[in-house]
Design a protein around this motif. Structure first.
Motif, short mmCIF file in Angstrom:
data_model
loop_
_atom_site.label_atom_id
_atom_site.label_comp_id
_atom_site.label_asym_id
_atom_site.label_seq_id
_atom_site.Cartn_x
_atom_site.Cartn_y
_atom_site.Cartn_z
N PRO A 30 -22.04 -3.49 -41.77
CA PRO A 30 -21.19 -2.98 -41.06
C PRO A 30 -21.44 -1.33 -40.87
O PRO A 30 -21.42 -0.83 -41.96
N GLU A 32 -19.80 1.72 -41.38
CA GLU A 32 -18.31 2.06 -41.84
C GLU A 32 -18.49 3.34 -42.61
O GLU A 32 -19.49 3.59 -43.31
N GLU A 39 -18.37 10.39 -58.58
CA GLU A 39 -18.67 9.14 -59.82
C GLU A 39 -19.78 9.71 -60.69
O GLU A 39 -20.78 10.31 -60.36
N LEU A 151 -17.11 -11.65 -50.67
CA LEU A 151 -17.03 -12.81 -49.54
C LEU A 151 -17.06 -14.11 -50.08
O LEU A 151 -16.47 -15.12 -49.78
N ALA A 259 -8.96 -0.34 -58.02
CA ALA A 259 -10.16 -0.25 -58.98
C ALA A 259 -9.74 -1.23 -60.09
O ALA A 259 -10.19 -1.09 -61.52
N GLY A 276 -23.25 -6.70 -58.10
CA GLY A 276 -22.28 -5.70 -57.88
C GLY A 276 -20.93 -6.19 -58.20
O GLY A 276 -20.67 -7.14 -58.93
N GLY A 289 -20.13 1.25 -63.37
CA GLY A 289 -20.34 0.18 -62.06
C GLY A 289 -21.48 0.45 -61.26
O GLY A 289 -22.18 -0.67 -60.81
C1 LIG Z 1 -11.94 4.75 -58.14
C2 LIG Z 1 -13.17 4.27 -58.60
C3 LIG Z 1 -14.04 5.31 -59.36
C4 LIG Z 1 -15.07 4.60 -59.82
N1 LIG Z 1 -15.99 5.54 -60.78
C5 LIG Z 1 -17.10 5.15 -61.16
C6 LIG Z 1 -17.79 6.05 -61.87
O1 LIG Z 1 -17.90 7.05 -62.35
N2 LIG Z 1 -19.20 5.62 -62.25
C7 LIG Z 1 -19.57 4.11 -62.32
O2 LIG Z 1 -20.82 3.79 -62.44
N3 LIG Z 1 -18.88 3.33 -61.08
C8 LIG Z 1 -17.83 4.02 -61.02
N4 LIG Z 1 -16.88 2.95 -60.18
C9 LIG Z 1 -17.61 1.54 -59.64
C10 LIG Z 1 -18.57 1.61 -58.57
O3 LIG Z 1 -18.15 2.43 -57.65
C11 LIG Z 1 -18.81 0.42 -58.27
O4 LIG Z 1 -19.12 -0.46 -59.32
C12 LIG Z 1 -20.08 0.31 -57.22
O5 LIG Z 1 -19.90 1.05 -56.30
C13 LIG Z 1 -20.04 -1.16 -56.58
O6 LIG Z 1 -21.14 -1.16 -55.49
P1 LIG Z 1 -21.12 -2.59 -54.91
O7 LIG Z 1 -22.58 -2.12 -53.80
O8 LIG Z 1 -21.32 -3.62 -55.65
O9 LIG Z 1 -20.02 -2.58 -54.03
P2 LIG Z 1 -19.39 -1.58 -52.98
O10 LIG Z 1 -19.98 -0.14 -52.96
O11 LIG Z 1 -18.07 -1.72 -52.66
O12 LIG Z 1 -20.28 -2.01 -51.44
C14 LIG Z 1 -19.88 -3.44 -50.68
C15 LIG Z 1 -20.15 -3.26 -49.29
O13 LIG Z 1 -20.14 -4.37 -48.54
C16 LIG Z 1 -19.85 -4.31 -47.50
N5 LIG Z 1 -18.92 -5.34 -47.10
C17 LIG Z 1 -17.71 -6.03 -47.51
N6 LIG Z 1 -17.25 -7.02 -46.91
C18 LIG Z 1 -18.37 -7.65 -45.91
C19 LIG Z 1 -18.53 -8.56 -45.06
N7 LIG Z 1 -17.68 -9.65 -44.80
N8 LIG Z 1 -19.92 -8.35 -44.36
C20 LIG Z 1 -20.77 -7.51 -44.60
N9 LIG Z 1 -20.56 -6.20 -45.40
C21 LIG Z 1 -19.13 -6.28 -46.30
C22 LIG Z 1 -18.66 -3.11 -47.51
O14 LIG Z 1 -18.60 -2.25 -46.16
C23 LIG Z 1 -19.45 -2.18 -48.37
O15 LIG Z 1 -20.42 -1.15 -47.99
C24 LIG Z 1 -15.85 3.51 -59.63
C25 LIG Z 1 -14.96 2.69 -58.68
C26 LIG Z 1 -13.73 3.00 -58.35
C27 LIG Z 1 -12.80 2.07 -57.67
#
Ligand SMILES: Cc1cc2nc3c(=O)[nH]c(=O)nc-3n(C[C@H](O)[C@H](O)[C@H](O)COP(=O)(O)OP(=O)(O)OC[C@H]3O[C@@H](n4cnc5c(N)ncnc54)[C@H](O)[C@@H]3O)c2cc1C
Length: 357
Positions: A30, A32, A39, A151, A259, A276, A289
């Protein structure tokens, strides 16, 4: 065709890895606007980016080469933290995602669908996804990269939340004349820990990590409440004062983001693979992360390819490696929290000093 759901770093790494192998992919993402969040990217994460041919994404608009890490942890003194692997990078994560998305858009075999997945249905030889635009997508396999939304994590995944960690945070523009070192600071306090991280674009991310039930009432409505909590963090307060940002904190209410650590018991379920944060969202203290999301997106892609060719072995190894990595991570996180014994009477620390089950 393989579906990748979500365009965070995990989904983008998965789509890229599949694109590199010439595999047809639908990336459901999507449109967004993601908040600009500061980070740390570990050296390990940077290596995965390089393996995906994406080292050039870490330009000065996206990342600063980290010049060190400081901490006040386990004692009142300011210490430097040594990382064996190297210092890594200080990111603007939204900009990194944008840079990676622009590259994925150029992959010939990747089609981007700007919508959400509403539900999934297992098939004997694949997965059907129901999309919010009313269409249905049939695939041979699906990689769930939906982050904390997780999901695909129904009852079979046994997803559990381990804590109630939240971040109350803001990003500040630095005064023009300020020339801070590109070094992050972590400081333990009774309520949890503060994190200050310089960001590309002459900005600074400031966050207080604590449990949702421990933060004072009104914090997300009143910047003065948040700014007042900085009084207990000597090093962070001095840094904010020296940058002239202490008065700005009170004028801006912080955003509060989840978090908490959430973990599934199964990373592979039929033809669905989780990567992820959808697999394991971990405490940001260890700054792992982003690296884990990049690694697992890329590994899940390889495993999905093998799975649709009739070879389940890489999917089994993926599941095993992810679980082993998770156990190692939880142990080192437990040891890290254990190093801070000054606030033993405080609930935040008591919860983290409990034995791992
Ligand atoms: C406050 C905070 C600080 C952090 N600091 C660090 C740091 O310093 N260093 C580090 O390594 N990590 C850090 N992290 C962790 C890191 O940000 C995450 O582990 C990482 O970004 C996860 O990536 P991801 O692609 O798995 O998920 P996300 O980045 O959450 O991406 C998920 C995607 O899925 C999409 N989505 C959700 N539902 C649907 C659906 N039904 N259909 C289609 N799309 C959907 C969303 O729009 C989003 O774009 C931090 C996390 C937080 C919360």
């Amino acid at each position: 065709m393989i579906i990748v759901v979500g365009a965070g770093v995990a989904g983008l790494a998965a789509a890229r890895r599949l694109g590199m192998q010439g595999q047809e992919v639908s990336l459901v993402a999507p449109q967004e606007i993601q908040p600009s969040f500061g980070e740390t990217l570990s050296e390990r994460g940077a290596q995965v980016l390089t393996s995906l041919g994406w080292a050039s994404c870490l330009d000065e608009t996206v990342a600063l080469r980290s010049q060190g890490r400081f901490s006040v942890w386990g004692g009142a003194g300011l210490r430097t933290v040594q990382d064996e692997d190297g210092q890594g990078y200080l990111l603007d994560k939204a900009r990194l995602e944008q840079a990676l998305l622009e590259r994925v858009q150029k992959e010939k075999t990747v089609t981007i669908r700007q919508t959400r997945v509403l539900s999934l249905e297992h098939q004997p030889e694949g997965v059907v996804a129901q999309l919010a635009d009313g269409s249905r997508l049939e695939s041979s396999a699906l990689i769930d990269c939906t982050g904390r939304a997780a999901l695909s994590a129904g009852a079979a995944a046994e997803r559990r939340r381990v804590d109630r960690l939240v971040a109350a945070w803001q990003v500040f523009d630095l005064p023009e004349e300020a020339e801070p070192l590109a070094a992050s600071l972590v400081e333990a306090v009774e309520l949890g820990w503060w994190y200050l991280s310089p960001m590309p674009g002459h900005r600074l991310m400031v966050a207080l990590f604590s449990d949702s039930d421990l933060l004072p009432d009104g914090l997300s409505r009143d910047g003065a409440v948040w700014a007042g909590l900085l009084a207990c963090a000597d090093a962070a307060r001095v840094r904010m004062e020296s940058l002239g940002l202490d008065s700005k904190m009170a004028a801006n209410t912080p955003k509060v983001s989840a978090a908490a650590s959430c973990i599934v018991s199964y990373f592979v379920e039929g033809r669905i693979l989780r990567a992820g944060d959808a697999g394991a969202a971990m405490d940001p203290l260890a700054a792992n992360g982003v690296a884990t999301a990049l690694w697992s997106g890329s590994q899940a892609a390889q495993a999905a390819l093998a799975l649709i060719q009739g070879n389940p072995e890489p999917a089994r190894s993926y599941e095993k490696d992810y679980l082993l990595g998770l156990v190692r991570h939880l142990n080192s996180q437990h040891a890290l929290y254990g190093m801070e014994q000054r606030y033993q009477a405080q609930p935040f620390w008591q919860r983290r000093h409990r034995a791992l089950d």
